[in-house]
Motif scaffolding. Sequence first.
Motif, PDB file in Angstrom:
ATOM      1  N   SER A 173     -61.701  65.807   3.505  1.00 11.04           N
ATOM      2  CA  SER A 173     -60.746  65.305   2.517  1.00 11.04           C
ATOM      3  C   SER A 173     -60.612  63.793   2.608  1.00 11.04           C
ATOM      4  O   SER A 173     -60.564  63.089   1.592  1.00 11.04           O
ATOM      5  N   ILE A 174     -60.539  63.284   3.841  1.00  5.07           N
ATOM      6  CA  ILE A 174     -60.355  61.846   4.026  1.00  5.07           C
ATOM      7  C   ILE A 174     -61.627  61.085   3.694  1.00  5.07           C
ATOM      8  O   ILE A 174     -61.601  60.097   2.940  1.00  5.07           O
ATOM      9  N   ARG A 175     -62.754  61.542   4.230  1.00  6.20           N
ATOM     10  CA  ARG A 175     -64.002  60.809   4.000  1.00  6.20           C
ATOM     11  C   ARG A 175     -64.462  60.884   2.542  1.00  6.20           C
ATOM     12  O   ARG A 175     -64.885  59.879   1.963  1.00  6.20           O
ATOM     13  N   GLN A 176     -64.410  62.064   1.960  1.00  5.49           N
ATOM     14  CA  GLN A 176     -65.017  62.278   0.650  1.00  5.49           C
ATOM     15  C   GLN A 176     -64.088  61.955  -0.513  1.00  5.49           C
ATOM     16  O   GLN A 176     -64.562  61.756  -1.634  1.00  5.49           O
ATOM     17  N   LYS A 177     -62.780  61.919  -0.245  1.00 14.01           N
ATOM     18  CA  LYS A 177     -61.848  61.653  -1.341  1.00 14.01           C
ATOM     19  C   LYS A 177     -61.047  60.371  -1.121  1.00 14.01           C
ATOM     20  O   LYS A 177     -61.080  59.465  -1.947  1.00 14.01           O
ATOM     21  N   LEU A 178     -60.342  60.273  -0.006  1.00 15.20           N
ATOM     22  CA  LEU A 178     -59.490  59.095   0.192  1.00 15.20           C
ATOM     23  C   LEU A 178     -60.308  57.847   0.469  1.00 15.20           C
ATOM     24  O   LEU A 178     -60.001  56.766  -0.057  1.00 15.20           O
ATOM     25  N   TYR A 179     -61.353  57.947   1.283  1.00 17.93           N
ATOM     26  CA  TYR A 179     -62.136  56.757   1.615  1.00 17.93           C
ATOM     27  C   TYR A 179     -63.051  56.316   0.475  1.00 17.93           C
ATOM     28  O   TYR A 179     -63.759  55.322   0.604  1.00 17.93           O
ATOM     29  N   ARG A 180     -63.032  57.028  -0.634  1.00 20.20           N
ATOM     30  CA  ARG A 180     -63.750  56.588  -1.824  1.00 20.20           C
ATOM     31  C   ARG A 180     -62.831  55.892  -2.832  1.00 20.20           C
ATOM     32  O   ARG A 180     -63.286  55.459  -3.891  1.00 20.20           O
ATOM     33  N   LEU A 181     -61.562  55.810  -2.482  1.00 24.71           N
ATOM     34  CA  LEU A 181     -60.621  55.054  -3.297  1.00 24.71           C
ATOM     35  C   LEU A 181     -60.809  53.559  -3.037  1.00 24.71           C
ATOM     36  O   LEU A 181     -61.441  53.178  -2.039  1.00 24.71           O
ATOM     37  N   PRO A 182     -60.277  52.670  -3.881  1.00 17.22           N
ATOM     38  CA  PRO A 182     -60.420  51.230  -3.642  1.00 17.22           C
ATOM     39  C   PRO A 182     -59.897  50.831  -2.262  1.00 17.22           C
ATOM     40  O   PRO A 182     -58.846  51.311  -1.818  1.00 17.22           O
ATOM     41  N   ARG A 183     -60.612  49.958  -1.604  1.00 15.25           N
ATOM     42  CA  ARG A 183     -60.248  49.574  -0.241  1.00 15.25           C
ATOM     43  C   ARG A 183     -58.888  48.877  -0.183  1.00 15.25           C
ATOM     44  O   ARG A 183     -58.195  48.945   0.834  1.00 15.25           O
ATOM     45  N   ASP A 184     -58.505  48.216  -1.269  1.00 15.45           N
ATOM     46  CA  ASP A 184     -57.214  47.530  -1.259  1.00 15.45           C
ATOM     47  C   ASP A 184     -56.068  48.423  -1.736  1.00 15.45           C
ATOM     48  O   ASP A 184     -54.934  47.956  -1.878  1.00 15.45           O
ATOM     49  N   MET A 185     -56.344  49.691  -1.980  1.00 15.89           N
ATOM     50  CA  MET A 185     -55.286  50.596  -2.421  1.00 15.89           C
ATOM     51  C   MET A 185     -54.262  50.776  -1.302  1.00 15.89           C
ATOM     52  O   MET A 185     -54.604  51.050  -0.165  1.00 15.89           O
ATOM     53  N   LYS A 186     -52.986  50.647  -1.661  1.00 13.83           N
ATOM     54  CA  LYS A 186     -51.910  50.803  -0.687  1.00 13.83           C
ATOM     55  C   LYS A 186     -51.660  52.284  -0.437  1.00 13.83           C
ATOM     56  O   LYS A 186     -51.668  53.092  -1.373  1.00 13.83           O
ATOM     57  N   VAL A 187     -51.459  52.618   0.820  1.00 12.20           N
ATOM     58  CA  VAL A 187     -51.230  53.998   1.229  1.00 12.20           C
ATOM     59  C   VAL A 187     -49.792  54.152   1.697  1.00 12.20           C
ATOM     60  O   VAL A 187     -49.352  53.446   2.619  1.00 12.20           O
ATOM     61  N   PHE A 188     -49.070  55.066   1.071  1.00 12.62           N
ATOM     62  CA  PHE A 188     -47.711  55.408   1.474  1.00 12.62           C
ATOM     63  C   PHE A 188     -47.748  56.810   2.093  1.00 12.62           C
ATOM     64  O   PHE A 188     -47.839  57.805   1.370  1.00 12.62           O
ATOM     65  N   PRO A 189     -47.684  56.907   3.428  1.00 11.30           N
ATOM     66  CA  PRO A 189     -47.858  58.205   4.077  1.00 11.30           C
ATOM     67  C   PRO A 189     -46.560  58.991   4.189  1.00 11.30           C
ATOM     68  O   PRO A 189     -45.465  58.474   3.890  1.00 11.30           O
ATOM     69  N   GLY A 190     -46.684  60.224   4.654  1.00  9.39           N
ATOM     70  CA  GLY A 190     -45.527  61.090   4.796  1.00  9.39           C
ATOM     71  C   GLY A 190     -44.633  60.746   5.969  1.00  9.39           C
ATOM     72  O   GLY A 190     -43.478  61.190   6.019  1.00  9.39           O
ATOM     73  N   HIS A 191     -45.128  59.969   6.908  1.00 10.00           N
ATOM     74  CA  HIS A 191     -44.344  59.492   8.051  1.00 10.00           C
ATOM     75  C   HIS A 191     -44.854  58.101   8.410  1.00 10.00           C
ATOM     76  O   HIS A 191     -46.035  57.802   8.279  1.00 10.00           O
ATOM     77  N   GLY A 192     -43.972  57.250   8.899  1.00 15.70           N
ATOM     78  CA  GLY A 192     -44.384  55.947   9.389  1.00 15.70           C
ATOM     79  C   GLY A 192     -44.568  54.906   8.301  1.00 15.70           C
ATOM     80  O   GLY A 192     -44.123  55.067   7.160  1.00 15.70           O
ATOM     81  N   GLN A 193     -45.252  53.833   8.688  1.00 15.23           N
ATOM     82  CA  GLN A 193     -45.384  52.658   7.833  1.00 15.23           C
ATOM     83  C   GLN A 193     -46.582  52.755   6.897  1.00 15.23           C
ATOM     84  O   GLN A 193     -47.535  53.493   7.146  1.00 15.23           O
ATOM     85  N   ASP A 194     -46.521  51.978   5.806  1.00 12.85           N
ATOM     86  CA  ASP A 194     -47.615  51.971   4.847  1.00 12.85           C
ATOM     87  C   ASP A 194     -48.827  51.256   5.423  1.00 12.85           C
ATOM     88  O   ASP A 194     -48.763  50.563   6.448  1.00 12.85           O
ATOM     89  N   THR A 195     -49.951  51.409   4.760  1.00 11.38           N
ATOM     90  CA  THR A 195     -51.202  50.822   5.194  1.00 11.38           C
ATOM     91  C   THR A 195     -52.080  50.653   3.956  1.00 11.38           C
ATOM     92  O   THR A 195     -51.573  50.673   2.833  1.00 11.38           O
ATOM     93  N   THR A 196     -53.372  50.456   4.120  1.00 11.12           N
ATOM     94  CA  THR A 196     -54.309  50.420   2.997  1.00 11.12           C
ATOM     95  C   THR A 196     -55.502  51.304   3.328  1.00 11.12           C
ATOM     96  O   THR A 196     -55.791  51.591   4.507  1.00 11.12           O
TER      97      THR A 196
END
Length: 211
Positions: A173-196
């Motif tokens: 899921s992460i490699r084939q779907k999320l890591y194919r999103l734009p590298r500068d896309m901001k990530v808001f996770p279910g716990h903790g701090q945001d990232t990209t």
Amino acid sequence: MDIFFMPVGMLGANCYILSEPEAPECFMIDPGGEAHIIINRLDSLGIKPKYILITHGHPDHIEAIDELREAWPEARVMIHEGDMKTLTSIDRRFPTPQWAKEGAGGVDFYREGEEIRCGGMSLRPVFTPGHSPGGVCLINDEENCAFTGDTLFNGSVGRSDFPGGNYPDLEASIRQKLYRLPRDMKVFPGHGQDTTIGREMESNPFIREGS
């Protein structure tokens, strides 16, 4: 689009509110507990939820929904069909919530590729199993951001040892779907701090690009 978040509930899950200036309705993602805090925040903003969107069915992401739907019965709950059995499988102390019972109404299933709209905002569900059988991430392409639930965190990934979890599925899921999103896309996770996306591809010690 304005993004408000608050850690709520027993494990401090991030509950997100997505709204537009002057608009009366909003998206809500993962109201995991302490409904009074969420209701007070919505009241202070002068908005109500059109959709309550669930990234996965673990108790710490859904606990406040019954109370929220008492306050706003018209709010639609959305979950992946694959996680309906997940709702009580993690901790038997949590009974099946009222909104998920047959005949309760107000529950819809995600369809991958079908946008969910609230006013001028839209979210695109992406099926990301692994942490749970019906895990979903919600993508807003216009604002270049992703709400990843417990699939991908800042410097970590979701556990796959709960009932219904599966590490190969999580990695795919992460490699084939999320890591194919734009590298500068901001990530808001279910716990903790945001990232990209790019930061996690480069430095996430669990699933790193090229490893």
